[in-house]
Design an enzyme around this catalytic site. Structure first.
Site, PDB file in Angstrom:
ATOM      1  CG  HIS A   1      33.165 -24.875   1.505  1.00  8.29           C
ATOM      2  ND1 HIS A   1      32.860 -24.507   0.213  1.00  8.29           N
ATOM      3  CD2 HIS A   1      32.523 -26.043   1.739  1.00  8.29           C
ATOM      4  CE1 HIS A   1      32.050 -25.417  -0.303  1.00  8.29           C
ATOM      5  NE2 HIS A   1      31.828 -26.360   0.593  1.00  8.29           N
TER       6      HIS A   1
ATOM      7  CD  GLU B   1      31.445 -33.129   6.153  1.00  5.95           C
ATOM      8  OE1 GLU B   1      30.357 -33.394   6.680  1.00  5.95           O
ATOM      9  OE2 GLU B   1      31.944 -33.788   5.235  1.00  5.95           O
TER      10      GLU B   1
HETATM   11  N1  ACO Z   1      42.398 -25.768   8.916  1.00  5.69           N
HETATM   12  C1  ACO Z   1      43.557 -25.131   8.795  1.00  5.69           C
HETATM   13  N2  ACO Z   1      43.950 -24.465   7.690  1.00  5.69           N
HETATM   14  C2  ACO Z   1      43.074 -24.479   6.671  1.00  5.69           C
HETATM   15  C3  ACO Z   1      41.844 -25.133   6.719  1.00  5.69           C
HETATM   16  C4  ACO Z   1      41.519 -25.795   7.915  1.00  5.69           C
HETATM   17  N3  ACO Z   1      40.350 -26.441   8.049  1.00  5.69           N
HETATM   18  N4  ACO Z   1      41.197 -24.957   5.543  1.00  5.69           N
HETATM   19  C5  ACO Z   1      42.004 -24.242   4.761  1.00  5.69           C
HETATM   20  N5  ACO Z   1      43.156 -23.941   5.441  1.00  5.69           N
HETATM   21  C6  ACO Z   1      44.279 -23.149   4.980  1.00  5.69           C
HETATM   22  C7  ACO Z   1      45.268 -23.996   4.208  1.00  5.69           C
HETATM   23  O1  ACO Z   1      46.188 -24.638   5.075  1.00  5.69           O
HETATM   24  C8  ACO Z   1      45.908 -22.955   3.339  1.00  5.69           C
HETATM   25  O2  ACO Z   1      46.834 -22.221   4.120  1.00  5.69           O
HETATM   26  P1  ACO Z   1      48.202 -21.674   3.481  1.00  5.69           P
HETATM   27  O3  ACO Z   1      47.764 -20.699   2.423  1.00  5.69           O
HETATM   28  O4  ACO Z   1      48.899 -21.047   4.643  1.00  5.69           O
HETATM   29  O5  ACO Z   1      48.897 -22.863   2.923  1.00  5.69           O
HETATM   30  C9  ACO Z   1      44.740 -22.031   2.994  1.00  5.69           C
HETATM   31  O6  ACO Z   1      43.797 -22.181   4.063  1.00  5.69           O
HETATM   32  C10 ACO Z   1      44.066 -22.382   1.696  1.00  5.69           C
HETATM   33  O7  ACO Z   1      43.914 -23.783   1.633  1.00  5.69           O
HETATM   34  P2  ACO Z   1      43.277 -24.535   0.391  1.00  5.69           P
HETATM   35  O8  ACO Z   1      43.467 -25.995   0.549  1.00  5.69           O
HETATM   36  O9  ACO Z   1      43.740 -23.896  -0.885  1.00  5.69           O
HETATM   37  O10 ACO Z   1      41.777 -24.147   0.598  1.00  5.69           O
HETATM   38  P3  ACO Z   1      40.558 -24.813  -0.070  1.00  5.69           P
HETATM   39  O11 ACO Z   1      39.540 -23.760  -0.122  1.00  5.69           O
HETATM   40  O12 ACO Z   1      40.879 -25.501  -1.313  1.00  5.69           O
HETATM   41  O13 ACO Z   1      40.195 -25.942   1.022  1.00  5.69           O
HETATM   42  C11 ACO Z   1      39.081 -27.597   2.167  1.00  5.69           C
HETATM   43  C12 ACO Z   1      38.951 -26.432   1.196  1.00  5.69           C
HETATM   44  C13 ACO Z   1      39.832 -28.740   1.453  1.00  5.69           C
HETATM   45  C14 ACO Z   1      37.706 -28.079   2.547  1.00  5.69           C
HETATM   46  C15 ACO Z   1      39.868 -27.168   3.409  1.00  5.69           C
HETATM   47  O14 ACO Z   1      39.263 -26.043   3.990  1.00  5.69           O
HETATM   48  C16 ACO Z   1      40.048 -28.280   4.437  1.00  5.69           C
HETATM   49  O15 ACO Z   1      40.934 -29.100   4.289  1.00  5.69           O
HETATM   50  N6  ACO Z   1      39.183 -28.311   5.500  1.00  5.69           N
HETATM   51  C17 ACO Z   1      39.278 -29.342   6.512  1.00  5.69           C
HETATM   52  C18 ACO Z   1      38.553 -30.617   6.050  1.00  5.69           C
HETATM   53  C19 ACO Z   1      37.057 -30.436   5.980  1.00  5.69           C
HETATM   54  O16 ACO Z   1      36.435 -29.894   6.857  1.00  5.69           O
HETATM   55  N7  ACO Z   1      36.485 -30.955   4.883  1.00  5.69           N
HETATM   56  C20 ACO Z   1      35.047 -30.876   4.622  1.00  5.69           C
HETATM   57  C21 ACO Z   1      34.719 -29.796   3.642  1.00  5.69           C
HETATM   58  S1  ACO Z   1      32.995 -29.591   3.392  1.00  5.69           S
HETATM   59  C22 ACO Z   1      32.569 -30.828   2.343  1.00  5.69           C
HETATM   60  O17 ACO Z   1      33.325 -31.207   1.490  1.00  5.69           O
HETATM   61  C23 ACO Z   1      31.277 -31.504   2.495  1.00  5.69           C
END
Ligand code: ACO
Length: 361
Positions: A245, A303
């Site tokens: 998140h 989710e």
């Molecule tokens: N699985 C694997 N790696 C992850 C995940 C995940 N679910 N979430 C974040 N990361 C990693 C990224 O790959 C990244 O790694 P790196 O630094 O090695 O490249 C690091 O964590 C930071 O990633 P960001 O995209 O900058 O993190 P952000 O906080 O912006 O992401 C997000 C938030 C988009 C929700 C992300 O966690 C994600 O894609 N989750 C999976 C999809 C999901 O569950 N979405 C629903 C969110 S809740 C809602 O919107 C209602």
């Protein structure tokens, strides 16, 4: 890099506060734990709308007015349902909502609250070759949504769905709420603003995640080894759906609120074994993510247990984002009204990093 607007504050709001370090969600002065499982959706709609509409009635009258709006929306969209049914269920719902009047009054707002709850079951039924079931204006909102889906609604399932709608009703300046506010800031009507929110919610990084959570659980079950499956996904650069998140660095409080609802349902059905399996996957995913991404605290988000709850109450996975929209639409409307009231257009700047033109001497 400005691409994700991380830590940028773009609005003052009285609606909700997300405490990402503490793992708390406050909605108009109430903690999520106070509301989830205790308040009905219509009460939460009233809480969010208070002060944003002049003619807001009591809770009981609002519940009735939402029922009347379900009937009105059904009558309006019925002639076009056959054309919407071949679209994917989310696009069909969005297209059906696009024909609603684009005003700013309470009647406009209530039609938008009613529309996802009416369109989703109707389109699902048509997709299964069944006739849509008309709304019952006297039923409660969640119960009627389930009745329109399957012809009947057990009180336990209706209560579970109602708790879900309450849990997701608002959540700070998330991507879809921001999109809604941007459109509302132009003084466009509520339908235009809500269509922007719907567009943003669809993507898998936001409200499109719970369907893929079911696909992940099924794939892990088939593989027989959660840790190995999850490690392989991460090694291929994939994201684990239902985890991570932008704001929360600890558990998303909505995940535990929803897990508690699923647990209650699970005590009397096969949902219990699904929940037990999901809990083992949750533990495996947290461990795999802790090792793979030690620089970031990646925890469970709303989710993961949304997927289990909506599966348990009878929605197919392709409609999960529709049901998310059915809950979040209340927050979007309140944010749109709050933004309109500021009278201020949202218009940030970009930082140009492209080529510069040759200067002609
Ligand atoms: N699985 C694997 N790696 C992850 C995940 C995940 N679910 N979430 C974040 N990361 C990693 C990224 O790959 C990244 O790694 P790196 O630094 O090695 O490249 C690091 O964590 C930071 O990633 P960001 O995209 O900058 O993190 P952000 O906080 O912006 O992401 C997000 C938030 C988009 C929700 C992300 O966690 C994600 O894609 N989750 C999976 C999809 C999901 O569950 N979405 C629903 C969110 S809740 C809602 O919107 C209602």
């Amino acid at each position: 890099m400005a691409n994700g607007l991380d830590d940028v504050v773009a609005a003052d709001t009285v609606l909700s506060d997300v405490d990402g370090a503490g793992g708390h969600l406050t909605i108009r002065g109430h903690s999520l734990m106070e509301l989830a499982g205790r308040w009905r959706y219509a009460q939460v709609v009233r809480l969010l709308f208070d002060g944003f509409f002049d003619d807001l009635p009591s809770d009981a009258e609002l519940e009735k007015a939402i029922g009347n709006a379900r009937v009105e929306v059904f009558d309006r969209v019925q002639p076009m349902l056959a054309q919407l049914a071949p679209l994917d269920i989310y696009s069909g719902m969005r297209a059906g909502m696009a024909v609603l009047p684009d005003g700013d009054g309470l009647a406009d707002a209530l039609r938008l609250i009613a529309a996802p709850a009416v369109l989703t079951p109707a389109l699902l039924r048509l997709g299964r070759g069944e006739t849509p079931v008309a709304p019952d204006e006297k039923a409660d909102h969640a119960g009627d949504m389930l009745r329109m889906l399957s012809g009947a609604a057990s009180p336990a399932l209706a209560k579970a769905l109602d708790s879900y709608l309450v849990t997701v009703c608002d959540h700070g300046l998330n991507a879809s709420t921001f999109a809604t506010r941007v459109v509302a800031s132009t003084q466009a009507g509520l339908t235009s603003a809500i269509l922007a929110g719907l567009g943003a919610l669809k993507g898998p990084l936001h409200g499109g995640a719970p369907g893929p959570v079911i696909e992940m659980l099924d794939a892990i079950e088939a593989s027989g080894d959660a840790t190995a499956w999850l490690r392989k996904e991460i090694a291929h650069g994939e994201r684990i759906m239902g985890f991570g998140h932008r704001i929360y660095r600890v558990r998303d409080p909505r995940a535990d609120a929803l897990k508690a609802v699923v647990r209650q349902l699970g005590s009397r059905s096969e949902t219990g074994s699904r929940l037990a399996f999901a809990e083992t996957v949750e533990q495996a995913a947290l461990e795999v993510l802790r090792i793979a991404k030690p620089q970031r605290s990646i925890q469970i988000n709303v989710e993961f247990y949304t997927a289990l709850l909506l599966e348990a109450v009878g929605f197919p996975k392709e409609a999960f984002s529709n049901v998310f929209a059915a809950g979040r639409v209340a927050g979007w409307i309140a944010h749109a009204r709050e933004q309109q009231a500021t009278g201020r257009l949202i218009r940030p700047q970009s930082h140009y990093v492209g080529p510069v033109p040759d200067l002609v001497a």
